[in-house]
Design an enzyme around this catalytic site. Structure first.
Site, PDB file in Angstrom:
ATOM      1  N   GLU A 249     -38.772  27.157  34.216  1.00 24.23           N
ATOM      2  CA  GLU A 249     -39.287  26.493  33.012  1.00 24.23           C
ATOM      3  C   GLU A 249     -38.962  25.017  33.156  1.00 24.23           C
ATOM      4  O   GLU A 249     -37.803  24.621  33.095  1.00 24.23           O
ATOM      5  CB  GLU A 249     -38.637  27.073  31.759  1.00 24.23           C
ATOM      6  N   CYS A 283     -38.361  19.862  26.130  1.00 24.52           N
ATOM      7  CA  CYS A 283     -39.434  19.975  27.114  1.00 24.52           C
ATOM      8  C   CYS A 283     -40.785  20.149  26.412  1.00 24.52           C
ATOM      9  O   CYS A 283     -41.823  19.773  26.935  1.00 24.52           O
ATOM     10  CB  CYS A 283     -39.163  21.120  28.076  1.00 24.52           C
TER      11      CYS A 283
HETATM   12  P1  NAI Z   1     -31.778  18.812  36.209  1.00 21.29           P
HETATM   13  O1  NAI Z   1     -33.006  19.578  36.486  1.00 21.29           O
HETATM   14  O2  NAI Z   1     -31.273  17.892  37.267  1.00 21.29           O
HETATM   15  O3  NAI Z   1     -30.584  19.808  35.873  1.00 21.29           O
HETATM   16  C1  NAI Z   1     -30.742  21.037  35.213  1.00 21.29           C
HETATM   17  C2  NAI Z   1     -29.733  22.025  35.774  1.00 21.29           C
HETATM   18  O4  NAI Z   1     -29.965  22.245  37.148  1.00 21.29           O
HETATM   19  C3  NAI Z   1     -28.277  21.570  35.653  1.00 21.29           C
HETATM   20  O5  NAI Z   1     -27.486  22.708  35.366  1.00 21.29           O
HETATM   21  C4  NAI Z   1     -27.989  21.039  37.033  1.00 21.29           C
HETATM   22  O6  NAI Z   1     -26.637  21.058  37.367  1.00 21.29           O
HETATM   23  C5  NAI Z   1     -28.773  21.999  37.895  1.00 21.29           C
HETATM   24  N1  NAI Z   1     -29.176  21.472  39.192  1.00 21.29           N
HETATM   25  C6  NAI Z   1     -29.597  20.208  39.487  1.00 21.29           C
HETATM   26  N2  NAI Z   1     -29.895  20.112  40.796  1.00 21.29           N
HETATM   27  C7  NAI Z   1     -29.667  21.326  41.347  1.00 21.29           C
HETATM   28  C8  NAI Z   1     -29.772  21.857  42.670  1.00 21.29           C
HETATM   29  N3  NAI Z   1     -30.198  21.102  43.690  1.00 21.29           N
HETATM   30  N4  NAI Z   1     -29.451  23.150  42.856  1.00 21.29           N
HETATM   31  C9  NAI Z   1     -29.033  23.921  41.842  1.00 21.29           C
HETATM   32  N5  NAI Z   1     -28.896  23.480  40.586  1.00 21.29           N
HETATM   33  C10 NAI Z   1     -29.212  22.200  40.336  1.00 21.29           C
HETATM   34  O7  NAI Z   1     -31.973  18.039  34.879  1.00 21.29           O
HETATM   35  P2  NAI Z   1     -31.091  16.813  34.363  1.00 21.29           P
HETATM   36  O8  NAI Z   1     -30.727  15.895  35.471  1.00 21.29           O
HETATM   37  O9  NAI Z   1     -29.990  17.348  33.563  1.00 21.29           O
HETATM   38  O10 NAI Z   1     -32.145  16.112  33.419  1.00 21.29           O
HETATM   39  C11 NAI Z   1     -33.035  15.167  33.987  1.00 21.29           C
HETATM   40  C12 NAI Z   1     -34.402  15.249  33.380  1.00 21.29           C
HETATM   41  O11 NAI Z   1     -34.941  16.565  33.452  1.00 21.29           O
HETATM   42  C13 NAI Z   1     -34.456  14.910  31.924  1.00 21.29           C
HETATM   43  O12 NAI Z   1     -34.461  13.524  31.749  1.00 21.29           O
HETATM   44  C14 NAI Z   1     -35.748  15.573  31.537  1.00 21.29           C
HETATM   45  O13 NAI Z   1     -36.836  14.765  31.864  1.00 21.29           O
HETATM   46  C15 NAI Z   1     -35.775  16.817  32.361  1.00 21.29           C
HETATM   47  N6  NAI Z   1     -35.266  18.000  31.670  1.00 21.29           N
HETATM   48  C16 NAI Z   1     -36.136  18.957  31.262  1.00 21.29           C
HETATM   49  C17 NAI Z   1     -35.677  20.049  30.570  1.00 21.29           C
HETATM   50  C18 NAI Z   1     -36.569  21.115  30.096  1.00 21.29           C
HETATM   51  O14 NAI Z   1     -36.207  21.837  29.169  1.00 21.29           O
HETATM   52  N7  NAI Z   1     -37.721  21.312  30.679  1.00 21.29           N
HETATM   53  C19 NAI Z   1     -34.279  20.209  30.234  1.00 21.29           C
HETATM   54  C20 NAI Z   1     -33.424  19.175  30.744  1.00 21.29           C
HETATM   55  C21 NAI Z   1     -33.935  18.130  31.434  1.00 21.29           C
END
Ligand code: NAI
Ligand code: MG
Length: 474
Positions: A249, A283
Site C-alpha cells: 500500500e 496516503c
Molecule cells: P518509507 O517508505 O521510507 O518507510 C516506511 C517503512 O518502511 C518504515 O518502517 C521504514 O523503516 C521501512 N523501510 C524503509 N526502507 C526499507 C527497506 N529498504 N527495507 C525494509 N524496510 C524499509 O517512508 P518514510 O521515509 O517514513 O516516509 C517518506 C514518504 O513516504 C512520506 O513523505 C510520504 O510521501 C510517503 N509515505 C506514504 C505513506 C502511505 O501511507 N502511503 C505512509 C508514510 C509515508
C-alpha cells in the site's frame, strides 16, 4: 525505554544499541528505543516460526482465536489514553484524533477480522461427474509487516488483525519515528492471553537495519508493507528474491473533483477533511482539487475560509485540528515544496509557521501549472492545489493524469454522473460525496504507483492464507 517484544517478552537489543524517538511538538527525545541487529530480528522470526510450526495458534478454531482477538480489542479500548499518547508523542497527531478515530479503529480492526474469519464462507464446487471439490483456507505462516509513521497503531493493526485471525504469526517492524504504540500493543496481546511468539515487534530503521533484516529473512511467508512508493519497489524485490507474496500500500496523489451540481457546503467540508486530516500526512489525501468553473470562485473563497478556521497547535490541546508534522526531516521535505513553488502559483492561505515549530499551516494554492512538482509529487502535508475545469471529460482526464491511483473523490448531486465518473477514475477507491469512509469488507489498495494487491475482508484472506483445493473421488 521502548523494547522489542519477542516470544512474549520485552527485550533490549542483544548488543544494547538504542536510538531516540523525538516528540515533534517539543522537538526533544521522549524515549529511547531498542535498535535491532540482524540477530534480534532473527530471534523474532524464530519465535514466530516456532509459534506457527509447533504452537497452538494456527490449529485453534476461529472461535477460540476470535475470543483472544476480542480480548485484545477490549484491552486496546481500556488503554486508549496510553495508546493515544504514544502515537501523539511519537508523531504529533492531535490526541483528539487518536481518541476519536485511531484507537477505536485499532480495536475495531481486531473485532472485525475475528468475526469475519469465523463467518466467512468457503467454496464448494458441485460436480456432475461425481468428484467432490472444495476450498480450504490455510494460514500462510509467518507474516512480516512493515508499517509507516502516519497512522502507526491504526495501520499496524489493519495488517496484524487479519494475519492473526487467519492463523498466521506476525513480526512487525514499526516505522522508526513511531515505535511506542507497537511495543505497547504486543504487551497487551500477551496480557490478553496470546501464546508467546504469536505477535513480535522489532524496532529499527529500513535499509541495512531491522526493515531489511526482516524482508531478507528466510523465515517469513508473507510481506505486507505500507509506505513510500520507492520503498515499495525495494520491498517487492526482496519478496521476489524469496518468492514471498508481497502486498504493497503505497503513496497517492488523490484527485478530488467538485462539480457545479454538488452540495457546496458538504463539498467544502469534506474537501477540507480530505486534505487537512492528520496534517495532510495521509496516503489517501485529496491533494489535487479540481473545481468546475461555474462554482470555482465561490468554492475557493469558502474553502480558504474553512482552512483558515482550523486550529493549529499543540497535539495535547483538545481544540487542535492540525499539529506539527511528524519529524524534522518530514517538515523540511514539505517546507521544501513551498519554497520551490513556480512564480505563477498563488498561495491563498497557510505556509510554513515560521516560529521554529515543525508546523505547516493549512495551505491552499491556486494557479500552479499542472506539471509543477507541487501538482505532480506526493507532498504528504497540509497542502492542496486547486485547478479549474469546464467539462466532465476534462476533469476525468486531469484526475487520471498521474502514475498514482490510490483513491479519488467526487462531489455531485447527479446520480448518473456519480456512476459514470466513478467508473472512469483510475483508482483503488472512489468516494462519492464523502472521504475516508471505510467498510472493512471492501477491497482496499492502489493502482499503478499506489500499490500491488488488495486487503480488506476476503481480500485479506486471499493474501494471508494458502487456499487449497481438495478434490475427492467418491
Ligand atoms: P518509507 O517508505 O521510507 O518507510 C516506511 C517503512 O518502511 C518504515 O518502517 C521504514 O523503516 C521501512 N523501510 C524503509 N526502507 C526499507 C527497506 N529498504 N527495507 C525494509 N524496510 C524499509 O517512508 P518514510 O521515509 O517514513 O516516509 C517518506 C514518504 O513516504 C512520506 O513523505 C510520504 O510521501 C510517503 N509515505 C506514504 C505513506 C502511505 O501511507 N502511503 C505512509 C508514510 C509515508
Ligand atoms: Mg524513507
Amino acid at each position: 525505554m521502548i523494547e522489542n517484544w519477542i516470544d512474549g517478552k520485552a527485550r533490549e537489543a542483544g548488543d544494547g544499541a538504542t536510538f531516540e524517538t523525538i516528540d515533534p511538538w517539543t522537538q526533544t527525545p521522549h524515549d529511547t528505543v531498542a535498535l535491532s541487529s540482524r540477530d534480534d530480528v532473527d530471534a523474532a522470526v524464530g519465535a514466530a516460526r516456532r509459534a506457527f510450526d509447533d504452537g497452538p495458534w494456527p490449529k485453534m478454531g476461529f472461535a477460540e482465536r476470535g475470543e483472544l482477538l476480542h480480548a485484545l480489542a477490549d484491552l486496546i479500548e481500556a488503554s486508549a489514553d496510553e495508546l493515544a499518547a504514544a502515537d501523539s508523542h511519537d508523531m504529533g497527531k492531535p490526541l483528539r484524533a487518536m481518541l476519536g478515530k485511531d484507537v477505536p479503529r485499532a480495536a475495531q480492526n481486531f473485532r472485525f477480522f475475528a468475526d469475519h474469519a469465523r463467518l466467512a464462507p468457503s467454496e464448494l464446487y458441485p460436480s456432475d461427474t461425481g468428484h467432490h471439490a472444495f476450498a480450504r483456507y490455510e494460514p500462510a505462516g509467518v507474516a512480516a509487516a512493515i508499517a509507516p509513521w502516519n497512522f502507526p497503531l491504526m495501520l499496524e493493526t489493519w495488517k496484524i488483525a487479519p494475519a492473526l485471525a487467519w492463523g498466521n504469526t506476525v513480526v512487525l517492524k514499526p516505522a522508526e519515528d513511531t515505535p511506542t504504540s507497537a511495543s505497547f500493543l504486543a504487551r497487551l496481546a500477551t496480557e490478553a492471553g496470546f501464546p508467546d511468539g504469536v505477535l513480535n515487534v522489532v524496532h529499527g530503521f529500513g535499509p541495512d537495519s531491522a526493515g531489511e533484516f526482516l524482508t531478507s529473512s528466510d523465515g517469513i511467508d508473507r510481506l505486507t508493507f505500507t509506505g513510500e512508493s520507492t520503498t515499495g519497489r525495494v520491498i517487492a524485490a526482496a519478496g521476489a528474491a524469496k518468492l514471498v507474496p508481497v502486498s504493497l500500500e503505497l503513496g497517492g496523489k488523490g484527485a478530488n473533483i467538485v462539480f457545479a451540481d454538488c452540495d457546496l457546503d458538504e463539498a467544502v467540508s469534506w474537501s477540507n477533511r480530505a486534505i487537512f486530516t492528520n496534517a495532510g500526512q495521509v496516503c489517501l489525501a485529496g491533494s489535487r482539487l479540481f473545481v468546475q468553473s461555474e462554482i470555482y470562485d465561490a468554492f475557493v473563497d469558502r474553502f480558504v475560509a474553512s482552512a483558515e478556521a482550523l486550529t493549529v497547535g499543540a497535539p495535547s490541546d483538545a481544540t487542535t485540528d492540525v499539529g506539527p508534522l511528524a519529524s524534522k526531516t518530514h517538515f523540511a521535505k514539505v517546507a521544501g515544496f513551498l519554497t520551490d513553488l513556480p512564480a505563477e502559483a498563488n498561495v491563498r492561505c497557510g505556509g510554513v509557521a515560521d516560529d521554529g515549530s515543525w508546523v505547516v499551516r493549512p495551505t491552499v494554492i491556486t494557479d500552479a501549472p499542472v506539471d509543477a512538482r507541487i501538482c505532480t509529487d506526493e507532498v504528504f502535508g497540509p497542502v492542496v492545489t486547486i485547478q479549474r475545469f469546464d467539462t466532465e471529460d476534462e476533469a476525468v482526464a486531469a484526475a487520471n493524469s498521474t502514475r498514482y491511483g490510490l483513491n479519488a473523490m467526487l462531489f455531485t448531486e447527479n446520480v448518473r454522473r456519480a456512476h459514470r465518473v466513478a467508473a472512469r477514475l483510475r483508482a483503488g477507491t472512489v468516494w462519492v460525496n464523502c472521504f475516508f469512509v471505510r467498510d472493512l469488507r471492501a477491497p482496499f489498495g492502489g493502482v499503478g504507483w499506489s500499490g500491488v494487491g488488495r486487503e480488506g475482508g476476503l481480500y485479506s484472506r486471499e493474501f494471508f492464507t494458502e487456499p487449497k483445493a481438495v478434490v475427492m473421488q467418491p
